[in-house]
Design a protein around this motif. Structure first.
Motif, PDB file in Angstrom:
ATOM      1  N   MET A 230     -12.532  23.076  27.219  1.00 19.57           N
ATOM      2  CA  MET A 230     -11.088  23.140  27.423  1.00 19.57           C
ATOM      3  C   MET A 230     -10.776  23.415  28.881  1.00 19.57           C
ATOM      4  O   MET A 230     -11.560  24.061  29.572  1.00 19.57           O
ATOM      5  CB  MET A 230     -10.499  24.246  26.550  1.00 19.57           C
ATOM      6  CG  MET A 230     -10.682  23.985  25.067  1.00 19.57           C
ATOM      7  SD  MET A 230     -10.421  25.463  24.076  1.00 19.57           S
ATOM      8  CE  MET A 230     -12.046  26.215  24.180  1.00 19.57           C
TER       9      MET A 230
ATOM     10  N   LEU B 279      -7.741  24.924  31.515  1.00 17.66           N
ATOM     11  CA  LEU B 279      -6.512  25.685  31.701  1.00 17.66           C
ATOM     12  C   LEU B 279      -5.987  25.278  33.079  1.00 17.66           C
ATOM     13  O   LEU B 279      -6.591  25.610  34.102  1.00 17.66           O
ATOM     14  CB  LEU B 279      -6.813  27.179  31.630  1.00 17.66           C
ATOM     15  CG  LEU B 279      -5.665  28.152  31.610  1.00 17.66           C
ATOM     16  CD1 LEU B 279      -4.709  27.856  30.467  1.00 17.66           C
ATOM     17  CD2 LEU B 279      -6.193  29.572  31.518  1.00 17.66           C
TER      18      LEU B 279
ATOM     19  N   SER C 135      -2.906  24.555  36.067  1.00 20.47           N
ATOM     20  CA  SER C 135      -1.623  25.029  36.598  1.00 20.47           C
ATOM     21  C   SER C 135      -0.554  23.954  36.428  1.00 20.47           C
ATOM     22  O   SER C 135      -0.853  22.755  36.448  1.00 20.47           O
ATOM     23  CB  SER C 135      -1.774  25.382  38.091  1.00 20.47           C
ATOM     24  OG  SER C 135      -2.157  24.248  38.824  1.00 20.47           O
TER      25      SER C 135
ATOM     26  N   ASP D 248      -3.411  33.444  37.393  1.00 20.77           N
ATOM     27  CA  ASP D 248      -4.524  32.700  36.791  1.00 20.77           C
ATOM     28  C   ASP D 248      -5.288  33.582  35.815  1.00 20.77           C
ATOM     29  O   ASP D 248      -5.641  33.151  34.717  1.00 20.77           O
ATOM     30  CB  ASP D 248      -5.486  32.190  37.871  1.00 20.77           C
ATOM     31  CG  ASP D 248      -4.824  31.231  38.832  1.00 20.77           C
ATOM     32  OD1 ASP D 248      -4.216  30.249  38.351  1.00 20.77           O
ATOM     33  OD2 ASP D 248      -4.916  31.451  40.050  1.00 20.77           O
TER      34      ASP D 248
ATOM     35  N   ALA E  44      -3.132  34.162  32.707  1.00 16.11           N
ATOM     36  CA  ALA E  44      -3.135  32.979  31.834  1.00 16.11           C
ATOM     37  C   ALA E  44      -4.461  32.877  31.079  1.00 16.11           C
ATOM     38  O   ALA E  44      -4.481  32.569  29.883  1.00 16.11           O
ATOM     39  CB  ALA E  44      -2.893  31.719  32.651  1.00 16.11           C
ATOM     40  N   ALA E  45      -5.559  33.153  31.761  1.00 17.72           N
ATOM     41  CA  ALA E  45      -6.876  33.110  31.111  1.00 17.72           C
ATOM     42  C   ALA E  45      -6.958  34.167  30.011  1.00 17.72           C
ATOM     43  O   ALA E  45      -7.427  33.889  28.904  1.00 17.72           O
ATOM     44  CB  ALA E  45      -7.980  33.314  32.137  1.00 17.72           C
TER      45      ALA E  45
ATOM     46  N   THR F 248      -4.766  33.161  27.034  1.00 22.60           N
ATOM     47  CA  THR F 248      -5.396  32.053  26.316  1.00 22.60           C
ATOM     48  C   THR F 248      -6.531  32.558  25.439  1.00 22.60           C
ATOM     49  O   THR F 248      -6.625  32.197  24.258  1.00 22.60           O
ATOM     50  CB  THR F 248      -5.909  30.991  27.307  1.00 22.60           C
ATOM     51  OG1 THR F 248      -4.800  30.502  28.072  1.00 22.60           O
ATOM     52  CG2 THR F 248      -6.577  29.845  26.581  1.00 22.60           C
TER      53      THR F 248
ATOM     54  N   ILE G 167     -15.317  31.521  30.622  1.00 21.52           N
ATOM     55  CA  ILE G 167     -14.372  30.868  31.523  1.00 21.52           C
ATOM     56  C   ILE G 167     -15.023  30.804  32.898  1.00 21.52           C
ATOM     57  O   ILE G 167     -15.617  31.782  33.349  1.00 21.52           O
ATOM     58  CB  ILE G 167     -13.048  31.644  31.625  1.00 21.52           C
ATOM     59  CG1 ILE G 167     -12.352  31.703  30.276  1.00 21.52           C
ATOM     60  CG2 ILE G 167     -12.134  31.012  32.669  1.00 21.52           C
ATOM     61  CD1 ILE G 167     -11.057  32.486  30.287  1.00 21.52           C
TER      62      ILE G 167
ATOM     63  N   TYR H 188     -14.669  28.870  37.057  1.00 17.19           N
ATOM     64  CA  TYR H 188     -13.803  28.242  38.052  1.00 17.19           C
ATOM     65  C   TYR H 188     -14.677  27.712  39.179  1.00 17.19           C
ATOM     66  O   TYR H 188     -15.348  28.470  39.859  1.00 17.19           O
ATOM     67  CB  TYR H 188     -12.821  29.292  38.576  1.00 17.19           C
ATOM     68  CG  TYR H 188     -11.920  28.836  39.698  1.00 17.19           C
ATOM     69  CD1 TYR H 188     -10.945  27.870  39.490  1.00 17.19           C
ATOM     70  CD2 TYR H 188     -12.011  29.408  40.960  1.00 17.19           C
ATOM     71  CE1 TYR H 188     -10.102  27.477  40.509  1.00 17.19           C
ATOM     72  CE2 TYR H 188     -11.171  29.022  41.989  1.00 17.19           C
ATOM     73  CZ  TYR H 188     -10.225  28.054  41.756  1.00 17.19           C
ATOM     74  OH  TYR H 188      -9.378  27.658  42.756  1.00 17.19           O
TER      75      TYR H 188
ATOM     76  N   HIS I 171      -7.721  24.414  38.136  1.00 17.40           N
ATOM     77  CA  HIS I 171      -8.003  24.492  36.702  1.00 17.40           C
ATOM     78  C   HIS I 171      -9.190  25.414  36.458  1.00 17.40           C
ATOM     79  O   HIS I 171     -10.111  25.490  37.272  1.00 17.40           O
ATOM     80  CB  HIS I 171      -8.275  23.103  36.109  1.00 17.40           C
ATOM     81  CG  HIS I 171      -9.511  22.447  36.642  1.00 17.40           C
ATOM     82  ND1 HIS I 171      -9.551  21.853  37.882  1.00 17.40           N
ATOM     83  CD2 HIS I 171     -10.734  22.299  36.107  1.00 17.40           C
ATOM     84  CE1 HIS I 171     -10.764  21.369  38.087  1.00 17.40           C
ATOM     85  NE2 HIS I 171     -11.510  21.625  37.033  1.00 17.40           N
TER      86      HIS I 171
ATOM     87  N   GLN J  54     -12.076  26.380  33.428  1.00 15.68           N
ATOM     88  CA  GLN J  54     -12.714  25.712  32.300  1.00 15.68           C
ATOM     89  C   GLN J  54     -13.191  26.752  31.289  1.00 15.68           C
ATOM     90  O   GLN J  54     -13.681  27.809  31.669  1.00 15.68           O
ATOM     91  CB  GLN J  54     -13.891  24.875  32.788  1.00 15.68           C
ATOM     92  CG  GLN J  54     -13.449  23.812  33.789  1.00 15.68           C
ATOM     93  CD  GLN J  54     -14.592  22.965  34.262  1.00 15.68           C
ATOM     94  OE1 GLN J  54     -15.266  22.330  33.470  1.00 15.68           O
ATOM     95  NE2 GLN J  54     -14.813  22.949  35.575  1.00 15.68           N
TER      96      GLN J  54
END
Length: 87
Positions: free
Chosen positions: A6, A8, A10, A24, A27-28, A31, A45, A47, A61, A63
């Protein structure tokens, strides 16, 4: 390819080769909180910030992948020498 890979992303364009911001991380976290029950084995997760780290997209983004994905875990273990109960 990884099943349940997936992204995530912006809403506005933010370059991928810049530092992550508090939003960021928020949001992580939100989620993960929303989808954690779908992945009882856990999620990782990551980056990639720039071409040296493997980033291939210019937009910001993060991942997410399940930690149960054997190739990912095997590669991390091989590179780091860390073992966390995975065989």
């Amino acid at each position: 390819l990884v099943q349940y890979h997936m992204l995530l992303i912006s809403k506005e364009f933010i370059p991928q080769d810049t530092w992550l911001e508090r939003s960021d991380f928020e949001a992580a976290y939100l989620t993960l909180k929303l989808i954690k029950d779908c992945f009882p084995e856990g999620l990782m997760i990551f980056y990639n910030s720039g071409p040296e780290s493997g980033a291939s997209q210019a937009h910001r983004h993060l991942q997410l992948i399940p930690t149960s994905c054997p190739p990912i875990i095997a590669n991390i273990q091989a590179l780091s020498g860390i073992r966390h109960g995975y065989t």
